[in-house]
Design a protein around this motif. Structure first.
Motif, mmCIF file in Angstrom:
data_model
loop_
_atom_site.group_PDB
_atom_site.id
_atom_site.type_symbol
_atom_site.label_atom_id
_atom_site.label_comp_id
_atom_site.label_asym_id
_atom_site.label_seq_id
_atom_site.Cartn_x
_atom_site.Cartn_y
_atom_site.Cartn_z
ATOM 1 N N ASP A 1 8.954 14.266 20.175
ATOM 2 C CA ASP A 1 9.095 15.064 21.398
ATOM 3 C C ASP A 1 9.241 16.544 21.070
ATOM 4 O O ASP A 1 8.691 17.402 21.768
ATOM 5 N N ALA A 2 9.986 16.840 20.008
ATOM 6 C CA ALA A 2 10.156 18.238 19.596
ATOM 7 C C ALA A 2 8.816 18.845 19.169
ATOM 8 O O ALA A 2 8.534 20.014 19.457
ATOM 9 N N VAL A 3 7.999 18.051 18.497
ATOM 10 C CA VAL A 3 6.658 18.504 18.104
ATOM 11 C C VAL A 3 5.826 18.835 19.341
ATOM 12 O O VAL A 3 5.172 19.884 19.417
ATOM 13 N N LYS A 4 5.867 17.960 20.318
ATOM 14 C CA LYS A 4 5.100 18.168 21.550
ATOM 15 C C LYS A 4 5.497 19.480 22.222
ATOM 16 O O LYS A 4 4.639 20.280 22.613
ATOM 17 N N GLN A 5 6.803 19.723 22.359
ATOM 18 C CA GLN A 5 7.279 20.943 23.008
ATOM 19 C C GLN A 5 6.890 22.184 22.211
ATOM 20 O O GLN A 5 6.471 23.201 22.783
ATOM 21 N N HIS A 6 7.003 22.098 20.899
ATOM 22 C CA HIS A 6 6.693 23.252 20.050
ATOM 23 C C HIS A 6 5.206 23.593 20.107
ATOM 24 O O HIS A 6 4.839 24.777 20.255
#
Length: 508
Positions: A198-203
């Protein structure tokens, strides 16, 4: 000595491959920044699609990054796998997102101990190269052994490129930084794995947002789902205030500066306000945004100009656009996540920042309610702010239509007035201030999760105005300007349409 590499003038001091690789792993990448660095190569290679798959399998988990770019032939792939494959001083194409010739390798090995790259062009067969840190360590030779046998990957891995004319796939195996030695049924490790996805997606939504929209948009997919762009300047809302663009020059390099004042939450929907907060929240995302070739490097920072991130400046965001030839001047780091402005531009940037912060503070403090302030303020707000003997306090607005009705219809007003007074005197102002300072983005909006209750409140206020002798059309206009109904114009419009239909039915 003939054939010897010894010289009276110098020694050959080649670094040991294993030792240097272990050092390169400590550049400071995390998973989102590492994947962003890899995607830079895909975009530079002309990819229109990039697929990222994070596959959970305990200690055998892996991450795949596949694109449909130009790909690399055998010799190009071998060169690309060399650490420092291109000097940072070399001229690059204007659209090149790279700089140091390290990104793809250092980003990858920061997360895994085995990096395999499979690539093909329209004219060449697939070629393969692999850096295996455990294999290099086991040889104890210090040699830079870049593996290249095609059978290092399975048939199913090779099949990923069979349906494409060209493209590249990166395989990250032995994810020691992310998974370590966790078993496949380790729920805690699996949850962490999903959270990092999820953090990858947001970044990526933030870093590449300018590439993810428009006629020649790049499509990023993570675990089968397309990533939607996150625009820090909320230009599509219609309420953002763009400021005048300035062009600053330093040592022959141009920097385009454009400030934006984002809308107060009262002018946008709850969903828009939540989206505008970004991955780290409203306060964290104020400041300068530095882009290099439209790729975001720095997301919200006052760049050491002596300014703090404070609540009343959170609507201020300023875009700086640089060319990739400005890397050294702006001290852009290998991870492409830090930049420092040249000293010659600091005063101009400070001037722009101060002006932007001043305007943002004005919008924040006045709650963006310019229209309402020009009309009838007496009943717009349920709460009024007063000052007495230098002290600030809040009072329930006795001119509010619903408050007037409650007072007018009560047989005994004394208990109601006592209740109002008790509420006013016991507002937990210190606690509100503390909570707002510590977690400014966690406050919910009025009726955020209860549209039915909002509708009931709307009906009660409207009926109170009509019973007080106001024409329905005038009451409708007042409702559209009244807090908190002004934040939900679509619900107000639907309610007023129902009122019109009811009146029409009664006349029949």
């Amino acid at each position: 000595m003939s054939g010897s590499r010894m010289s009276p003038d110098y020694d050959i001091a080649s670094p040991g491959a294993g030792e240097l690789f272990e050092s390169l792993r400590a550049f400071g990448y995390d998973l989102p920044t590492a994947l962003a660095d890899v995607i830079d190569n895909s975009i530079t290679a002309g990819a229109r699609n990039v697929w990222i798959d994070l596959q959970w399998a305990g200690r055998d988990s892996r991450i795949l990054v596949r694109d449909d770019g130009r790909g690399m032939a055998e010799e190009d792939l071998r060169q690309a796998m060399k650490p420092g494959s291109l000097s940072p001083l070399a001229d690059r194409a204007a659209n090149d997102l790279g700089r140091f010739g390290l990104g793809m390798k250092t980003a990858s090995i920061s997360q895994c101990r085995c990096l395999t790259v499979l690539s093909k062009t329209k004219k060449s067969a697939p070629s393969l190269r692999r850096w295996d840190l455990d294999y290099i360590a086991s040889t104890k030779t210090g040699e830079w052994r870049l593996l290249k046998r095609l059978d290092l990957l399975s048939a199913s891995d090779h099949a990923l490129l069979e349906g494409q004319k060209s493209g590249t796939v990166l395989f990250w195996d032995r994810l020691d930084a992310l998974v370590g030695d966790a078993s496949v049924d380790d729920d805690v490790a699996q949850k962490h794995f999903r959270e990092r996805a999820d953090a990858v997606k947001q970044h990526l939504a933030m870093v590449f947002h300018r590439f993810l929209k428009g006629r020649k948009a790049v499509n990023l997919h993570i675990n089968g789902r397309q990533i939607e762009p996150w625009d820090p300047f909320m230009e599509d809302t219609g309420f953002t205030e763009p400021q005048v663009t300035e062009n600053l020059a330093c040592e022959g390099e141009q920097a385009e500066i454009k400030a934006f004042i984002l809308p107060h939450h009262s002018r946008i929907s709850a969903d828009q306000h939540s989206a505008g907060a970004g991955p780290r929240g409203w306060n964290a995302h104020q400041g300068f945004y530095i882009y290099r070739n439209r790729r975001l490097l720095v997301a919200g920072d006052w760049l050491g100009l002596g300014m703090q991130k404070e609540e009343h400046f959170k609507l201020a965001r300023i875009r700086i656009d640089l060319a990739n030839s400005a890397d050294l001047l702006w001290q852009i780091d290998v991870k492409k996540s830090r930049a420092r402005p040249p000293a010659a531009l600091r005063q101009d940037l400070l001037r722009i920042a101060r002006a932007t912060r001043s305007r943002a503070s004005s919008i924040y403090r006045h709650r963006g309610k310019v229209i309402q302030r020009q009309l009838n303020d007496k009943e717009t707000f349920l709460w009024t702010h007063l000052m007495k003997h230098g002290k600030s306090f809040y009072r329930i607005n006795r001119d509010h239509p619903l408050v007037r009705k409650v007072l007018a219809t009560s047989d005994d007003r004394a208990p109601v007035r006592a209740l109002f007074n008790l509420i006013e005197q016991t507002i937990p102002a210190p606690l509100i201030v503390i909570n707002n300072a510590e977690k400014p983005d966690t406050f919910s909006q009025p009726f955020e999760d209860s549209p039915a209750e909002l509708r009931k409140a709307m009906e009660a206020v409207f009926d109170a105005m009509v019973e007080d002798g106001r024409e329905r059309a005038e009451a409708a206009r007042a409702l559209l300007l009244m807090e908190p109904f002004n934040n939900h114009p679509e619900l107000v419009s639907a309610f007023l349409d129902d009122v019109v239909r009811k009146v029409a039915a009664q006349k029949k």
